[in-house]
Design an enzyme around this catalytic site. Structure first.
Site, PDB file in Angstrom:
ATOM      1  N   CYS A 185       0.852  -1.189   0.000  1.00  0.00           N
ATOM      2  CA  CYS A 185       0.000   0.000   0.000  1.00  0.00           C
ATOM      3  C   CYS A 185       0.894   1.248   0.000  1.00  0.00           C
ATOM      4  O   CYS A 185       1.993   1.234   0.549  1.00  0.00           O
ATOM      5  CB  CYS A 185      -0.901   0.007   1.224  1.00  0.00           C
ATOM      6  SG  CYS A 185      -2.064   1.402   1.236  1.00  0.00           S
TER       7      CYS A 185
ATOM      8  N   ASP B  67       0.449   3.759   1.674  1.00  0.00           N
ATOM      9  CA  ASP B  67       0.419   4.324   3.029  1.00  0.00           C
ATOM     10  C   ASP B  67       1.845   4.628   3.530  1.00  0.00           C
ATOM     11  O   ASP B  67       2.726   3.772   3.482  1.00  0.00           O
ATOM     12  CB  ASP B  67      -0.270   3.317   3.969  1.00  0.00           C
ATOM     13  CG  ASP B  67      -0.606   3.940   5.314  1.00  0.00           C
ATOM     14  OD1 ASP B  67      -1.796   4.005   5.652  1.00  0.00           O
ATOM     15  OD2 ASP B  67       0.327   4.348   6.026  1.00  0.00           O
TER      16      ASP B  67
ATOM     17  N   ARG C  10       3.075   4.764   6.289  1.00  0.00           N
ATOM     18  CA  ARG C  10       3.541   4.091   7.503  1.00  0.00           C
ATOM     19  C   ARG C  10       4.099   2.697   7.270  1.00  0.00           C
ATOM     20  O   ARG C  10       4.452   2.000   8.225  1.00  0.00           O
ATOM     21  CB  ARG C  10       2.396   4.034   8.526  1.00  0.00           C
ATOM     22  CG  ARG C  10       1.940   5.404   8.973  1.00  0.00           C
ATOM     23  CD  ARG C  10       0.590   5.358   9.644  1.00  0.00           C
ATOM     24  NE  ARG C  10      -0.471   4.970   8.694  1.00  0.00           N
ATOM     25  CZ  ARG C  10      -1.752   4.880   9.019  1.00  0.00           C
ATOM     26  NH1 ARG C  10      -2.138   5.111  10.254  1.00  0.00           N
ATOM     27  NH2 ARG C  10      -2.639   4.550   8.108  1.00  0.00           N
TER      28      ARG C  10
ATOM     29  N   CYS D 248      -6.180   0.032   6.776  1.00  0.00           N
ATOM     30  CA  CYS D 248      -5.974   0.608   5.435  1.00  0.00           C
ATOM     31  C   CYS D 248      -7.134   1.551   5.072  1.00  0.00           C
ATOM     32  O   CYS D 248      -8.297   1.138   5.037  1.00  0.00           O
ATOM     33  CB  CYS D 248      -5.861  -0.510   4.403  1.00  0.00           C
ATOM     34  SG  CYS D 248      -5.476   0.111   2.746  1.00  0.00           S
TER      35      CYS D 248
ATOM     36  N   HIS E 191      -2.234  -3.816   4.982  1.00  0.00           N
ATOM     37  CA  HIS E 191      -2.053  -3.453   6.392  1.00  0.00           C
ATOM     38  C   HIS E 191      -3.408  -3.203   7.037  1.00  0.00           C
ATOM     39  O   HIS E 191      -4.319  -2.658   6.400  1.00  0.00           O
ATOM     40  CB  HIS E 191      -1.164  -2.216   6.528  1.00  0.00           C
ATOM     41  CG  HIS E 191      -1.755  -0.976   5.916  1.00  0.00           C
ATOM     42  ND1 HIS E 191      -2.293   0.041   6.666  1.00  0.00           N
ATOM     43  CD2 HIS E 191      -1.899  -0.599   4.629  1.00  0.00           C
ATOM     44  CE1 HIS E 191      -2.736   0.989   5.864  1.00  0.00           C
ATOM     45  NE2 HIS E 191      -2.518   0.632   4.623  1.00  0.00           N
TER      46      HIS E 191
HETATM   47 CO    CO Z   1      -3.495   1.281   2.965  1.00  0.00          CO
END
Ligand code: CO
Length: 211
Positions: A42, A44, A46, A101, A98
């Protein structure tokens, strides 16, 4: 200081630290790239692939998009997959989602984001439809959300296996293995969800004949 300047400053410090520790660190990486892994994760911020797996530059070839989707018309992803499988000859392709999400959450909540994001996230709505019975039986909202994140990763592994890129490589090289994982933002631990070995049979509708 503009926030982007922090990145350039951080880069200089990082490079200096690496050189101090090992003077040939960058030279050694310049001429070779032989990663064993393709990571589809992803976007993302993090979950950077190398940090969460404790790997170094040169070890993982990376593709990231919102909600770690493998969409069979995504030329970007397919080019990455083709290069990773046929040129780099990676041994493992990992799809890592994750918990928490935002992409999966948006698809679940029926929010109208805009045409492009709606189009992208509709792939996750399809997964809800396919696994409707299982998901409807989970009464707790958080548990249902977590399960959809796991099911999403499982479906993306199947989507990889549906590509002629993977099937041809399976037939010719008995590689790569496919792995579906989910990363937890709470404790930083990755949970393996599914492993698909080379030449696993799919629904025959998806299987190509290579002659
Ligand atoms: Co995500």
């Amino acid at each position: 200081m503009d926030s982007f300047l922090k990145l350039l400053e951080g880069n200089k410090n990082w490079a200096a630290k690496k050189i101090k520790k090992n003077p040939t660190y960058f030279e050694a990486l310049v001429n070779i790239q032989t990663p064993d892994f393709l990571w589809i994760g992803c976007s993302d911020s993090r979950m950077p692939a190398d940090l969460v797996t404790g790997t170094q530059p040169g070890e993982i070839f990376v593709h990231r998009n919102i909600a770690n989707l493998v969409v069979n018309t995504d030329v970007n992803l397919l080019a990455v997959l083709d290069y990773a499988v046929n040129s780099l000859k990676v041994k493992h392709v990992i799809v890592c989602g994750h918990y928490g999400c935002g992409g999966v959450k948006a698809a679940m909540e029926k929010t109208d984001l805009n045409h492009i994001l709606n189009m992208w996230l509709s792939n996750i709505k399809d997964i809800q439809r396919i696994h409707n019975d299982e998901l409807q039986n989970i009464k707790d909202d958080k548990q249902r959300y977590d399960r959809l994140i796991e099911l999403n990763v499982m479906e993306q592994i199947k989507n990889l296996a549906k590509t002629s890129i993977v099937q041809k490589s399976w037939k010719e090289k008995n590689s790569p293995s496919l792995h579906g994982w989910v990363y937890s933002l709470h404790d930083g631990i990755i949970k393996p969800i599914i492993e698909m070995k080379p030449n696993t049979h799919l629904n025959s509708y998806y299987e190509y004949n290579f002659d």
